[in-house]
Design a protein around this motif. Sequence first.
Motif, PDB file in Angstrom:
ATOM      1  N   HIS A 218      45.861 -45.316  29.266  1.00 24.38           N
ATOM      2  CA  HIS A 218      45.787 -44.068  30.026  1.00 24.38           C
ATOM      3  C   HIS A 218      46.635 -44.187  31.292  1.00 24.38           C
ATOM      4  CE1 HIS A 218      42.830 -46.660  32.009  1.00 24.38           C
ATOM      5  NE2 HIS A 218      43.038 -45.919  33.079  1.00 24.38           N
ATOM      6  N   ILE A 219      46.713 -43.084  32.043  1.00 27.69           N
ATOM      7  CA  ILE A 219      47.424 -43.109  33.326  1.00 27.69           C
ATOM      8  C   ILE A 219      46.517 -42.552  34.420  1.00 27.69           C
ATOM      9  CG2 ILE A 219      48.577 -40.901  32.757  1.00 27.69           C
ATOM     10  CD1 ILE A 219      50.845 -41.830  34.666  1.00 27.69           C
ATOM     11  N   GLU A 220      46.550 -43.181  35.584  1.00 31.00           N
ATOM     12  CA  GLU A 220      45.779 -42.694  36.734  1.00 31.00           C
ATOM     13  C   GLU A 220      46.724 -42.093  37.747  1.00 31.00           C
ATOM     14  OE1 GLU A 220      43.177 -45.591  38.448  1.00 31.00           O
ATOM     15  OE2 GLU A 220      42.060 -45.847  36.570  1.00 31.00           O
ATOM     16  N   LEU A 221      46.460 -40.848  38.125  1.00 36.68           N
ATOM     17  CA  LEU A 221      47.303 -40.170  39.109  1.00 36.68           C
ATOM     18  C   LEU A 221      46.438 -39.551  40.203  1.00 36.68           C
ATOM     19  CD1 LEU A 221      49.806 -38.415  36.672  1.00 36.68           C
ATOM     20  CD2 LEU A 221      50.355 -40.290  38.222  1.00 36.68           C
ATOM     21  N   GLY A 222      47.097 -39.052  41.233  1.00 35.09           N
ATOM     22  CA  GLY A 222      46.395 -38.399  42.344  1.00 35.09           C
ATOM     23  C   GLY A 222      46.543 -36.890  42.264  1.00 35.09           C
ATOM     24  N   ASN A 223      47.279 -36.315  43.220  1.00 35.79           N
ATOM     25  CA  ASN A 223      47.403 -34.863  43.329  1.00 35.79           C
ATOM     26  C   ASN A 223      48.349 -34.300  42.263  1.00 35.79           C
ATOM     27  OD1 ASN A 223      47.657 -32.244  44.128  1.00 35.79           O
ATOM     28  ND2 ASN A 223      48.450 -32.683  46.183  1.00 35.79           N
ATOM     29  N   MET A 224      47.788 -33.594  41.278  1.00 36.17           N
ATOM     30  CA  MET A 224      48.597 -33.044  40.183  1.00 36.17           C
ATOM     31  C   MET A 224      49.261 -31.726  40.578  1.00 36.17           C
ATOM     32  SD  MET A 224      48.303 -35.209  37.815  1.00 36.17           S
ATOM     33  CE  MET A 224      48.965 -34.400  36.371  1.00 36.17           C
TER      34      MET A 224
ATOM     35  N   MET B  13      53.074 -36.151  22.837  1.00 35.87           N
ATOM     36  CA  MET B  13      51.664 -36.391  23.172  1.00 35.87           C
ATOM     37  C   MET B  13      51.173 -35.305  24.143  1.00 35.87           C
ATOM     38  SD  MET B  13      51.574 -40.536  23.729  1.00 35.87           S
ATOM     39  CE  MET B  13      52.632 -40.465  25.130  1.00 35.87           C
ATOM     40  N   ASN B  14      49.825 -35.193  24.238  1.00 34.63           N
ATOM     41  CA  ASN B  14      49.231 -34.257  25.189  1.00 34.63           C
ATOM     42  C   ASN B  14      48.764 -35.070  26.405  1.00 34.63           C
ATOM     43  OD1 ASN B  14      47.748 -32.454  26.631  1.00 34.63           O
ATOM     44  ND2 ASN B  14      46.381 -31.868  24.943  1.00 34.63           N
ATOM     45  N   TYR B  15      49.340 -34.787  27.582  1.00 30.04           N
ATOM     46  CA  TYR B  15      49.017 -35.620  28.756  1.00 30.04           C
ATOM     47  C   TYR B  15      47.537 -35.592  29.105  1.00 30.04           C
ATOM     48  CZ  TYR B  15      48.510 -31.686  32.019  1.00 30.04           C
ATOM     49  OH  TYR B  15      48.058 -30.558  32.661  1.00 30.04           O
ATOM     50  N   GLU B  16      46.885 -34.443  28.787  1.00 24.55           N
ATOM     51  CA  GLU B  16      45.469 -34.306  29.173  1.00 24.55           C
ATOM     52  C   GLU B  16      44.572 -35.318  28.452  1.00 24.55           C
ATOM     53  OE1 GLU B  16      45.090 -29.632  30.339  1.00 24.55           O
ATOM     54  OE2 GLU B  16      45.637 -30.151  28.284  1.00 24.55           O
ATOM     55  N   ASP B  17      45.045 -35.812  27.305  1.00 26.50           N
ATOM     56  CA  ASP B  17      44.243 -36.797  26.566  1.00 26.50           C
ATOM     57  C   ASP B  17      44.251 -38.171  27.233  1.00 26.50           C
ATOM     58  OD1 ASP B  17      43.816 -34.818  24.737  1.00 26.50           O
ATOM     59  OD2 ASP B  17      45.386 -35.503  23.336  1.00 26.50           O
ATOM     60  N   TYR B  18      45.178 -38.393  28.164  1.00 27.95           N
ATOM     61  CA  TYR B  18      45.356 -39.746  28.717  1.00 27.95           C
ATOM     62  C   TYR B  18      45.230 -39.815  30.232  1.00 27.95           C
ATOM     63  CZ  TYR B  18      47.343 -40.167  24.079  1.00 27.95           C
ATOM     64  OH  TYR B  18      47.510 -40.129  22.729  1.00 27.95           O
TER      65      TYR B  18
ATOM     66  N   LYS C 157      43.626 -39.751  33.958  1.00 21.55           N
ATOM     67  CA  LYS C 157      42.442 -39.913  34.809  1.00 21.55           C
ATOM     68  C   LYS C 157      42.888 -39.696  36.240  1.00 21.55           C
ATOM     69  CE  LYS C 157      39.962 -43.141  31.870  1.00 21.55           C
ATOM     70  NZ  LYS C 157      39.591 -44.520  31.617  1.00 21.55           N
ATOM     71  N   ILE C 158      42.111 -38.930  36.975  1.00 21.89           N
ATOM     72  CA  ILE C 158      42.443 -38.716  38.397  1.00 21.89           C
ATOM     73  C   ILE C 158      41.753 -39.806  39.206  1.00 21.89           C
ATOM     74  CG2 ILE C 158      42.228 -37.125  40.365  1.00 21.89           C
ATOM     75  CD1 ILE C 158      44.180 -36.170  38.156  1.00 21.89           C
ATOM     76  N   ASN C 159      42.523 -40.477  40.040  1.00 18.40           N
ATOM     77  CA  ASN C 159      41.947 -41.508  40.911  1.00 18.40           C
ATOM     78  C   ASN C 159      42.322 -41.179  42.358  1.00 18.40           C
ATOM     79  OD1 ASN C 159      41.334 -43.797  42.390  1.00 18.40           O
ATOM     80  ND2 ASN C 159      41.744 -45.172  40.657  1.00 18.40           N
TER      81      ASN C 159
END
Length: 322
Positions: A209-215, A266-271, A273-275
């Motif tokens: 998965h990927i963890e990101l902040g402000n989308m 791929m669908n980004y929403e499947d992977y 996580k907001i951190n």
Amino acid sequence: MKKAFITGIAGQDGSYLAEYLVSKDYEVHGIIRRNSIPEHQELRISHLEDKVFTYYGDMNDPTTLSRLLGLIKPDEIYNLAAQSHVRISFDIPGNTVMTNAVGTLNLLEAFRKECPHARFYQASSSEMFGTGMDDDGYQREGTPMLPTSPYGCAKLFSYHIVRNYRKSYKLFASNGILFNHESPRRGSNFVTNKVVKAAVSIKLGLQSHIELGNMDAYRDWGHSRDYVRAMNMILNHSIPDDFVVATGMTRSVRDMCKFVFDYIGMNYEDYLKINDKHLRPEELPYLKGDASKIHHVLGWQPECSFEEMMIEMIDHWMRRLK
Ligand code: GDD
């Protein structure tokens, strides 16, 4: 043969600029900070090994900056060295200010004393605008600057001191106010390359998965290769001046993420996580640059589209991680 001196030559922009200037027959010199793992330091310029001259140097070591400028006597000085990560500037504000603000002053003083007939380029940043914006939603030369980070505040000092030295001492000193610019050489803790590297790793089964902040932050993203051409044009103008360099288009982090994952199927929403650890204490929600001045005065235009740039980055990580 013109001589150029580049601080930050081993960075993304420094490496593209060195390549560009070598192709224009400049003699290129640059400084590298001492690091305990020397193998990694010159990775971005290793293909230019025999074509550029590198020296150890640091923006906080005025004696070395003076000695090098006195020795080389460059025609053009490009100040690209910086602690360039905005969120990290909240962790190390003192170091950020010493490098990005006081470091510029150190270099300007060395320039004034050792080679005052040279031309000086300062890597100013759209981060200086912060929440400042014109009524039509653009930032341009003249838009109020209200930075939202230690990084932006330090860059704003440098922007003003360059203008001050230009007027006070009649020096050829110019600012390029560059909006975000990316490439396969971008550090992988900046959002574009972080997303591309993660998406490719997920596709190849190397990451879950990927963890990101402000989308929902909006940025105006161009290609570093295009932007270093603008730096050289700014220094070869008939007068010293300040120019915004941007594409004039803005996208959210979410749009960028969707483009990258869609491209790979791929669908980004499947992977995703907001951190919260990737959020900044004060966010900069929206950047969109108006580069009309540099279009009209210098004839600069970007050549690479957002889509072409992101695909170049995806291809790069596919080749590397496969
Ligand atoms: N880095 C990072 N990591 N950014 C994230 C993340 C994450 O996990 N999640 C969301 N973002 C958002 C940030 O909050 C920001 O709004 C946007 O993505 C872009 O972040 P960066 O790629 O780190 O760039 P930046 O805009 O903060 O700064 C870059 O551009 C400036 C020009 O405006 C840097 O290159 C600066 O050095 C440059 O001056």
